[in-house]
Motif scaffolding. Structure first.
Motif, short mmCIF file in Angstrom:
data_model
loop_
_atom_site.label_atom_id
_atom_site.label_comp_id
_atom_site.label_asym_id
_atom_site.label_seq_id
_atom_site.Cartn_x
_atom_site.Cartn_y
_atom_site.Cartn_z
N LEU A 67 102.27 -45.63 -71.83
CA LEU A 67 102.56 -46.58 -70.75
C LEU A 67 103.11 -45.88 -69.52
O LEU A 67 102.90 -46.36 -68.39
CB LEU A 67 103.52 -47.65 -71.25
N ASP A 68 103.79 -44.77 -69.70
CA ASP A 68 104.27 -43.97 -68.56
C ASP A 68 103.09 -43.45 -67.74
O ASP A 68 103.09 -43.50 -66.50
CB ASP A 68 105.12 -42.81 -69.07
N ILE A 69 102.06 -42.96 -68.42
CA ILE A 69 100.86 -42.48 -67.73
C ILE A 69 100.15 -43.64 -67.03
O ILE A 69 99.72 -43.51 -65.87
CB ILE A 69 99.91 -41.79 -68.73
N GLU A 70 100.06 -44.77 -67.70
CA GLU A 70 99.32 -45.91 -67.16
C GLU A 70 99.97 -46.48 -65.91
O GLU A 70 99.29 -46.81 -64.93
CB GLU A 70 99.20 -47.00 -68.22
N TYR A 71 101.31 -46.58 -65.91
CA TYR A 71 101.98 -47.32 -64.85
C TYR A 71 102.85 -46.48 -63.92
O TYR A 71 103.32 -46.99 -62.91
CB TYR A 71 102.82 -48.45 -65.45
N ARG A 72 103.08 -45.21 -64.24
CA ARG A 72 103.85 -44.35 -63.34
C ARG A 72 103.03 -43.16 -62.84
O ARG A 72 102.78 -43.02 -61.65
CB ARG A 72 105.14 -43.85 -64.02
N GLU A 73 102.59 -42.33 -63.79
CA GLU A 73 101.93 -41.08 -63.41
C GLU A 73 100.52 -41.29 -62.88
O GLU A 73 100.11 -40.69 -61.90
CB GLU A 73 101.91 -40.13 -64.61
N GLY A 115 83.61 -34.64 -67.34
CA GLY A 115 83.46 -33.79 -68.51
C GLY A 115 84.61 -32.83 -68.71
O GLY A 115 84.61 -32.08 -69.70
N ARG A 116 85.61 -32.86 -67.84
CA ARG A 116 86.76 -31.96 -67.96
C ARG A 116 87.97 -32.78 -68.42
O ARG A 116 88.85 -33.12 -67.63
CB ARG A 116 87.02 -31.26 -66.63
N LEU A 117 87.98 -33.08 -69.70
CA LEU A 117 89.01 -33.95 -70.25
C LEU A 117 90.41 -33.37 -70.10
O LEU A 117 91.40 -34.12 -70.05
CB LEU A 117 88.72 -34.21 -71.72
N GLU A 118 90.51 -32.05 -70.02
CA GLU A 118 91.84 -31.44 -69.89
C GLU A 118 92.53 -31.84 -68.59
O GLU A 118 93.74 -31.66 -68.43
CB GLU A 118 91.74 -29.92 -69.98
N ARG A 119 91.78 -32.41 -67.65
CA ARG A 119 92.40 -32.90 -66.42
C ARG A 119 93.22 -34.16 -66.66
O ARG A 119 94.04 -34.54 -65.83
CB ARG A 119 91.31 -33.21 -65.39
N SER A 120 92.97 -34.83 -67.75
CA SER A 120 93.61 -36.11 -68.03
C SER A 120 94.91 -35.93 -68.81
O SER A 120 94.90 -35.39 -69.91
CB SER A 120 92.65 -37.00 -68.85
N PRO A 121 96.04 -36.39 -68.25
CA PRO A 121 97.29 -36.31 -69.03
C PRO A 121 97.24 -37.15 -70.30
O PRO A 121 97.87 -36.80 -71.29
CB PRO A 121 98.36 -36.81 -68.04
N ARG A 122 96.49 -38.24 -70.27
CA ARG A 122 96.37 -39.06 -71.48
C ARG A 122 95.66 -38.28 -72.59
O ARG A 122 96.03 -38.37 -73.76
CB ARG A 122 95.63 -40.36 -71.16
N ASP A 149 87.56 -38.97 -77.21
CA ASP A 149 87.24 -39.72 -76.00
C ASP A 149 87.80 -41.13 -76.08
O ASP A 149 88.16 -41.61 -77.17
CB ASP A 149 85.73 -39.78 -75.78
N GLU A 150 87.86 -41.79 -74.92
CA GLU A 150 88.40 -43.14 -74.82
C GLU A 150 87.44 -44.01 -74.02
O GLU A 150 87.02 -43.65 -72.92
CB GLU A 150 89.76 -43.10 -74.12
N LEU A 151 87.13 -45.18 -74.57
CA LEU A 151 86.28 -46.17 -73.90
C LEU A 151 87.11 -47.41 -73.63
O LEU A 151 87.77 -47.93 -74.53
CB LEU A 151 85.08 -46.53 -74.78
N ARG A 152 87.10 -47.87 -72.38
CA ARG A 152 87.86 -49.05 -71.99
C ARG A 152 86.94 -50.11 -71.39
O ARG A 152 86.03 -49.78 -70.65
CB ARG A 152 88.94 -48.71 -70.96
N VAL A 153 87.28 -51.37 -71.68
CA VAL A 153 86.59 -52.48 -71.03
C VAL A 153 87.64 -53.52 -70.64
O VAL A 153 88.46 -53.93 -71.48
CB VAL A 153 85.49 -53.10 -71.92
#
Length: 362
Positions: free
Chosen positions: A77-83, A108-115, A127-131
């Motif tokens: 939630l810190d990543i989602e709403y702050r970072e 394709g560079r997942l390492e860029r994602s803090p999540r 991987d993560e899929l969101r809808v």
């Protein structure tokens, strides 16, 4: 019936999911049945069913029984709403098709994602899929799905299936929000206070806090609301939001409890010199009529002007008073009321005041 550009697979999954969703009586049952209906096609290894405020997209609860371990929730939630990160809910809300795949959003560079770095990779997910579950009246929730490293990658056909779910499931979830509000009971519990440090660990909590967190649905089976390191996701979300660099220092949101109905969460950013090490204070208390009315009006799809007119009706103002206060002609006020009656299924001012709104407003 073919709806998704002739995609028979998406049609079959959507039909099954919609039948399951329509048979649900609660938000929690909705997510449970949706996961059961879509798992064979989307083959996720974890899945969180999230509810959000349609006006702010803040987390208000959901079903986390098949989601991340509770210990990961504060950072998530810190990543989602702050970072901030790729593939977050605010990004999906701006798209005509509110679906996102983390690997695609990062090129394709997942390492860029803090999540991915801090949560998914350590847990063994690829991987993560969101809808975003959204209809023409707003966004009401989301499905957040993950696949393990040893599972096949999400394919374009999986994204097509996810996209086909957004609008029909959003409409069902909106109606369940209304049902939940109508059934919510009042609470006489005193407000509670939680103090959190910069890692969202509990520094202090008043005894009444645990009372407010009773009856939270959709929590993991091992979640203990009285444990020092366990708080509902909605609390972590509002605490993270108030710590963003451009935040005004306070933030208000809400969550739902079976025991207490709609619960207000009000967070403050504390001075870093606080001797306790606390960085955020969150007050937990009974939601006021404003939170209820805003959600109800959004769920019925009322326009801003219709909301204003309805609010004045509920306060007992006549057509002439409303026209004067809103700067409208009496005829226009009546047109707005007719639209409100059509959307709510009510037939008169008396029904509007005595019906569902009276349970939550005024």
């Amino acid at each position: 019936m073919k709806r998704n550009g002739g995609d028979a697979r998406a049609d079959r999954v959507t039909d099954a999911a919609l039948r399951a969703a329509r048979s649900a009586r609660t938000v929690e049952e909705f997510f449970e049945k949706i996961k059961r209906a879509t798992r064979p096609a989307l083959r996720f290894d974890i899945c969180a069913g999230v509810t959000v405020d349609p006006q702010t997209l803040m987390n208000t609860g959901g079903d986390y029984r098949d989601a991340l371990p509770p210990s990961m929730m504060p950072r998530m939630l810190d990543i989602e709403y702050r970072e901030g990160d790729a593939n977050d809910l605010s990004q999906l809300a701006t798209r005509s098709t509110p679906v996102g795949l983390l690997s695609r959003e990062t090129g394709g560079r997942l390492e860029r994602s803090p999540r991915y770095r801090d949560i998914m990779r350590p847990l063994g997910f690829r991987d993560e899929l969101r809808v975003l579950l959204r209809d023409r009246h707003g966004a009401w929730g989301a499905l957040i799905m993950g696949r393990a490293q040893d599972a096949p990658a999400f394919a374009p056909s999986d994204l097509a299936v996810a996209a086909s779910l957004a609008q029909p499931l959003g409409s069902v979830l909106r109606r369940l929000h209304l049902t939940r509000l109508a059934e919510a009971g009042a609470s006489a519990a005193a407000p509670g206070l939680v103090l959190l440090d910069e890692e969202y660990r509990v520094v202090h909590r008043t005894p009444t806090v645990d009372m407010w967190f009773e009856g939270l649905a959709g929590e993991p089976a091992d979640a203990d609301p009285s444990a020092d390191d366990r708080l509902p996701p909605a609390v972590y979300a509002v605490a993270a939001a108030v710590q963003t660099p451009d935040a005004p220092g306070t933030h208000t949101s809400w969550m739902h409890s079976r025991a207490h109905g709609c619960v207000r969460l009000h967070a403050w950013r504390l001075d870093r010199s606080d001797p306790t090490g606390a960085r955020t204070a969150v007050v937990v208390e009974k939601a006021g009529s404003g939170e209820h009315f805003g959600l109800i009006a959004a769920a019925y799809g009322l326009t801003p002007r219709e909301r204003d007119v309805t609010g004045l009706v509920l306060r007992g103002h006549s057509t002439a008073d409303i026209a004067r206060r809103a700067g409208l002609s009496p005829h226009t006020v009546q047109d707005h009321l007719k639209s409100v009656f059509d959307k709510t299924g009510l037939r008169s001012r008396r029904e509007l005041v005595a019906g569902i709104f009276a349970r939550h407003y005024g």
